[in-house]
Each structure stands twice: as structure tokens, then as C-alpha cells.
Design a protein around this motif. Structure first.
Motif, PDB file in Angstrom:
ATOM      1  N   ALA A   1      -1.522  10.872   2.299  1.00 16.89           N
ATOM      2  CA  ALA A   1      -2.167  12.529   2.579  1.00 16.89           C
ATOM      3  C   ALA A   1      -1.198  12.951   3.121  1.00 16.89           C
ATOM      4  O   ALA A   1      -1.026  14.118   2.809  1.00 16.89           O
ATOM      5  N   LEU A   2      -0.412  12.547   3.686  1.00 21.20           N
ATOM      6  CA  LEU A   2       1.226  12.628   4.018  1.00 21.20           C
ATOM      7  C   LEU A   2       2.040  13.415   3.243  1.00 21.20           C
ATOM      8  O   LEU A   2       3.112  13.772   2.913  1.00 21.20           O
ATOM      9  N   LEU A   3       2.626  12.368   2.235  1.00 25.37           N
ATOM     10  CA  LEU A   3       3.233  12.480   1.537  1.00 25.37           C
ATOM     11  C   LEU A   3       3.133  14.427   0.577  1.00 25.37           C
ATOM     12  O   LEU A   3       3.716  14.777   0.260  1.00 25.37           O
ATOM     13  N   VAL A   4       1.408  14.364   0.458  1.00 23.39           N
ATOM     14  CA  VAL A   4       1.236  15.640  -0.653  1.00 23.39           C
ATOM     15  C   VAL A   4       1.178  16.895   0.244  1.00 23.39           C
ATOM     16  O   VAL A   4       1.567  17.728   0.536  1.00 23.39           O
ATOM     17  N   LYS A   5       0.852  16.366   1.923  1.00 21.22           N
ATOM     18  CA  LYS A   5       1.172  17.156   2.911  1.00 21.22           C
ATOM     19  C   LYS A   5       2.823  18.060   2.771  1.00 21.22           C
ATOM     20  O   LYS A   5       2.685  18.773   3.402  1.00 21.22           O
TER      21      LYS A   5
ATOM     22  N   ALA B   1       4.727  10.369  -6.336  1.00 20.96           N
ATOM     23  CA  ALA B   1       6.862  10.509  -7.415  1.00 20.96           C
ATOM     24  C   ALA B   1       6.240  10.956  -9.055  1.00 20.96           C
ATOM     25  O   ALA B   1       6.828  11.980  -9.207  1.00 20.96           O
ATOM     26  N   GLY B   2       5.096  10.252  -9.096  1.00 22.87           N
ATOM     27  CA  GLY B   2       4.189  10.731 -10.647  1.00 22.87           C
ATOM     28  C   GLY B   2       3.523  12.089 -10.311  1.00 22.87           C
ATOM     29  O   GLY B   2       3.072  12.746 -10.977  1.00 22.87           O
ATOM     30  N   LYS B   3       3.558  12.910  -9.178  1.00 27.35           N
ATOM     31  CA  LYS B   3       2.457  14.172  -8.970  1.00 27.35           C
ATOM     32  C   LYS B   3       1.177  14.036  -8.963  1.00 27.35           C
ATOM     33  O   LYS B   3       0.193  14.782 -10.315  1.00 27.35           O
ATOM     34  N   GLN B   4       0.718  13.078  -8.747  1.00 25.91           N
ATOM     35  CA  GLN B   4      -0.646  12.257  -9.702  1.00 25.91           C
ATOM     36  C   GLN B   4      -2.011  13.036  -8.904  1.00 25.91           C
ATOM     37  O   GLN B   4      -2.836  13.335  -9.669  1.00 25.91           O
ATOM     38  N   TYR B   5      -1.142  13.785  -7.802  1.00 23.35           N
ATOM     39  CA  TYR B   5      -1.781  14.668  -6.595  1.00 23.35           C
ATOM     40  C   TYR B   5      -2.808  16.063  -6.834  1.00 23.35           C
ATOM     41  O   TYR B   5      -3.001  16.626  -6.926  1.00 23.35           O
ATOM     42  N   GLU B   6      -1.719  16.636  -8.140  1.00 26.16           N
ATOM     43  CA  GLU B   6      -1.961  17.425  -8.645  1.00 26.16           C
ATOM     44  C   GLU B   6      -2.677  17.256 -10.078  1.00 26.16           C
ATOM     45  O   GLU B   6      -3.507  18.407 -10.962  1.00 26.16           O
ATOM     46  N   PHE B   7      -3.707  16.763 -10.418  1.00 25.46           N
ATOM     47  CA  PHE B   7      -4.210  16.288 -11.067  1.00 25.46           C
ATOM     48  C   PHE B   7      -5.645  17.316 -10.857  1.00 25.46           C
ATOM     49  O   PHE B   7      -5.709  17.437 -10.102  1.00 25.46           O
ATOM     50  N   GLY B   8      -6.201  17.119 -12.124  1.00 30.03           N
ATOM     51  CA  GLY B   8      -7.815  17.879 -11.819  1.00 30.03           C
ATOM     52  C   GLY B   8      -7.736  19.266 -11.309  1.00 30.03           C
ATOM     53  O   GLY B   8      -8.344  20.152 -10.152  1.00 30.03           O
ATOM     54  N   LYS B   9      -6.605  20.075 -11.890  1.00 31.28           N
ATOM     55  CA  LYS B   9      -5.817  20.974 -11.003  1.00 31.28           C
ATOM     56  C   LYS B   9      -5.469  21.202  -9.268  1.00 31.28           C
ATOM     57  O   LYS B   9      -5.887  21.978  -8.716  1.00 31.28           O
TER      58      LYS B   9
ATOM     59  N   ALA C   1       1.072  -1.028  -0.259  1.00 33.44           N
ATOM     60  CA  ALA C   1       0.703   0.088   0.006  1.00 33.44           C
ATOM     61  C   ALA C   1       1.262   1.188   0.067  1.00 33.44           C
ATOM     62  O   ALA C   1       0.770   2.245  -1.253  1.00 33.44           O
ATOM     63  N   ILE C   2       1.627   0.974   1.040  1.00 34.71           N
ATOM     64  CA  ILE C   2       2.778   2.999   1.107  1.00 34.71           C
ATOM     65  C   ILE C   2       3.150   2.635  -0.470  1.00 34.71           C
ATOM     66  O   ILE C   2       3.835   3.826  -0.434  1.00 34.71           O
ATOM     67  N   ALA C   3       4.356   1.690  -0.495  1.00 31.88           N
ATOM     68  CA  ALA C   3       4.760   1.604  -1.600  1.00 31.88           C
ATOM     69  C   ALA C   3       4.001   2.597  -3.060  1.00 31.88           C
ATOM     70  O   ALA C   3       4.030   3.465  -3.965  1.00 31.88           O
ATOM     71  N   THR C   4       2.754   1.972  -3.494  1.00 34.25           N
ATOM     72  CA  THR C   4       2.056   2.662  -4.097  1.00 34.25           C
ATOM     73  C   THR C   4       1.751   4.143  -4.080  1.00 34.25           C
ATOM     74  O   THR C   4       1.521   4.076  -4.968  1.00 34.25           O
ATOM     75  N   ALA C   5       1.392   4.498  -2.847  1.00 35.22           N
ATOM     76  CA  ALA C   5       1.201   5.915  -2.354  1.00 35.22           C
ATOM     77  C   ALA C   5       2.336   6.314  -3.207  1.00 35.22           C
ATOM     78  O   ALA C   5       2.652   7.453  -3.851  1.00 35.22           O
ATOM     79  N   GLY C   6       3.536   5.582  -2.232  1.00 38.26           N
ATOM     80  CA  GLY C   6       4.651   6.397  -2.752  1.00 38.26           C
ATOM     81  C   GLY C   6       5.216   6.931  -4.627  1.00 38.26           C
ATOM     82  O   GLY C   6       5.492   7.544  -4.930  1.00 38.26           O
ATOM     83  N   LEU C   7       5.036   5.837  -5.526  1.00 39.19           N
ATOM     84  CA  LEU C   7       4.256   6.177  -6.680  1.00 39.19           C
ATOM     85  C   LEU C   7       3.701   6.915  -7.403  1.00 39.19           C
ATOM     86  O   LEU C   7       4.011   7.461  -8.141  1.00 39.19           O
ATOM     87  N   LEU C   8       2.573   6.709  -6.708  1.00 42.83           N
ATOM     88  CA  LEU C   8       1.442   8.008  -6.798  1.00 42.83           C
ATOM     89  C   LEU C   8       2.149   9.178  -6.716  1.00 42.83           C
ATOM     90  O   LEU C   8       2.110  10.751  -7.490  1.00 42.83           O
TER      91      LEU C   8
END
Length: 311
Positions: free
Chosen positions: A243-247, A157-165, A148-155
Motif C-alpha cells: 500500500a505504501l508503494l501504491v500511495k 513494478a508490474g502495476k498489478q494495483y491498476e487491475f480491475g480499473k 514479503a517486501i520483494a513480492t510487493a515490489g514485483l507486484l
């Protein structure tokens, strides 16, 4: 013109083809298994899972953690920007998309801690030792966290959290802030309700004869637990670390709408969310589902067998 005569040469079917007449006992049965047979199958599956070697168990559990994380990421994307929808409709859509996680676990094959709580049925019948039960749960739990945490790290790293503005990142932060705001007892109760539904979904799959059956059995209970806001330990191994990574991206947080993140910390996640939710998941899955169905269908008689191989 010469007329061609039909060949009288007999063509033999391949050796692996079996001709079955209607009414033949070998005919394929497409009826769902009844609950007593489901219980026997659950017991057999529990014995097989507990008997896997550590390396295989760990690898399959890493996959399960990643699969659940993918479902959670799918749900996060679906909920992003859904503030204009009625609360119930948005939660319904999030639940439907999150169902992908358990579908991948069951159909593709993986070891999920919450689903493996049903191994308690084989343990109660005396076919799995306490040591093997706890060994399986421990390895699977740790490996689920890794996946789970490895998948979070990949997302991340891909800055997927910036999608959708940035809507995906904002939604991830909101989900984590909500999950870390629960009291200890509340988190246990929500965890119990969640894994009761997850294990019911796995239990229903034991009646299935096809992949389509399994998918149809999984979606309603999983959608229900997500829509109702119940707590799943392995899903939270993705939701909150992501969320912690995004934070940690200060520029992103400063430039977007973010909730109060004071409780979104590693320490609070582990002690105030993951611990009580895990306790609740075990109670909901092992006791509220596994133990109940063992008591109804497997107690007594042939079900009470001694452990054949203790370790």
C-alpha cells in the motif's frame, strides 16, 4: 494350428516392491496421528528446524515470506470490488483465498516465523537451547520480511494495483489504512488471536498422513482468522508496504477513491502495527498453543531431556 502354452517362468518383483498382507504390521496406516503423537512430532520438527544452518534457514524463510505475500495478493484481488457483497461473505472469500499462503509454506516447504513459534515445544522439553530458538526466530523473521517486501515490489513494478480499473489498488490502500488505525493494545490482542489460529493449523498438520490432509487442516483456521480481521505480522509485511508503494503513485491516488492515508507511513507501520502484532503473534503461538500442548502431552518423564548440543 499350434497352441501356445502359458509360460511357467516366474516373474520376480523389483527389489523395492514390498508385498504386504492385510494385518501385517508393515501395512500402511492412513489414520490421523492422535494428539500425543502429534506433540512428539512437533517436538521433533522443532529440533530439526532449530538445527538448520543459517543459509538454508534464510533461503526457506524468504520463500515463506513470498508465499504468504502471494496469498495476501490473492486475497486482495478477491476483495477488490466486493463492496456489494455482505461484509461476512466478502471476508470469507478473502480468507479462503489467503489460505493459499500457508498451504504453500507447509506443502512446498518453507520457514515461517509465526508457525515456528511452535519450536517452543522442543525448547520447553530441553531439546533446543534458548540461543538456537532465538537464532531461528530472528533469521526467519528478517528473511520473511525480505520475501514479503520483494513480492510487493514485483507486484508494484508490474502495476498489478491498476487491475480491475484500479480496484486492486483501492483495496490495498483500504486494507493498510485499517491495519494502521489500531491502537497498540488492540494490535497485540488481534495478533494473539491470529497466531493462535495459525499455530493450530500447523498443529493439525502434524496429524496428517497426506497432502490432502494438510490442505484440509489448514483452510478452516486460516480462513477464520482472516474473516475475523485478526493480525498476522508476516502478512502485514506485504499488505502495508504494498500500500505504501501504491500511495507513492500520486496520480493513482488522485484518480481513485482512497481512504485517509495519513497513518499509512513507514514509521507508523513499524512501530504501531508490526511491533505490537509481532508481540501478539509470539504470545498467541508460543504460549497459547505451543506451551499449552507441551504442558498437556510432553511435560515430565522422557520429555525433560537435557539439551544435547548447546551453542
Amino acid at each position: 494350428m499350434r497352441r501356445l502354452r502359458p509360460s511357467r517362468k516366474r516373474v520376480r518383483a523389483p527389489a523395492d516392491v514390498v508385498h504386504v498382507r492385510c494385518g501385517d504390521p508393515r501395512s500402511v496406516n492412513f489414520d490421523a496421528l492422535p494428539p500425543p503423537e502429534m506433540a512428539k512430532k512437533a517436538e521433533q520438527v522443532g529440533v530439526a528446524k532449530a538445527g538448520l544452518d543459517a543459509a538454508t534457514t534464510f533461503a526457506l524463510a524468504v520463500l515463506a515470506g513470498a508465499f504468504i505475500a502471494v496469498g495476501a495478493a490473492f486475497a486482495t484481488n478477491t476483495l477488490a470490488g466486493s463492496s456489494d457483497l455482505p461484509y461476512g461473505v466478502a471476508r470469507l472469500l478473502g480468507g479462503l483465498t489467503f489460505s493459499l499462503g500457508l498451504i504453500l509454506v507447509v506443502v512446498a516447504g518453507a520457514e515461517l516465523f509465526t508457525g515456528n513459534n511452535l519450536i517452543v515445544m522442543a525448547w520447553a522439553s530441553g531439546r533446543v537451547s534458548t540461543l538456537r530458538l532465538l537464532r531461528n526466530w530472528t533469521i526467519v523473521y528478517v528473511a520473511n520480511f525480505v520475501g514479503a517486501i520483494a513480492t510487493a515490489g514485483l507486484l508494484y513494478a508490474g502495476k498489478q494495483y491498476e487491475f480491475g480499473k484500479g480496484a486492486v489498488g483501492e483495496t490495498a490502500l483500504t486494507i493498510a489504512a485499517t491495519k494502521t488505525s489500531y491502537g497498540f493494545g488492540q494490535a497485540i490482542a488481534l495478533g494473539m488471536l491470529c497466531n493462535a489460529l495459525v499455530c493450530i493449523a500447523v498443529w493439525l498438520c502434524y496429524s496428517a498422513r497426506s497432502t490432502a490432509d494438510r490442505i484440509l487442516a489448514i483452510v478452516p483456521p486460516i480462513t477464520a482468522f482472516v474473516a475475523a480481521g485478526f493480525e498476522h505480522s508476516v502478512a502485514n509485511m506485504f499488505f502495508i508496504p504494498f500500500a505504501l508503494l501504491v500511495k507513492s503513485d500520486k496520480a493513482f491516488v488522485a484518480g481513485h477513491k482512497a481512504p485517509d492515508l495519513s497513518e499509512v507511513t513507514w514509521g507508523h507501520f513499524l512501530t504501531a502495527n508490526l511491533l505490537p502484532v509481532t508481540i501478539g503473534n509470539v504470545i498467541g503461538g508460543a504460549l497459547m498453543v505451543g506451551a499449552i500442548y507441551w504442558f498437556v502431552y510432553l511435560r515430565g518423564g522422557d520429555a525433560r531431556r537435557e539439551v544435547s548440543a548447546r551453542s
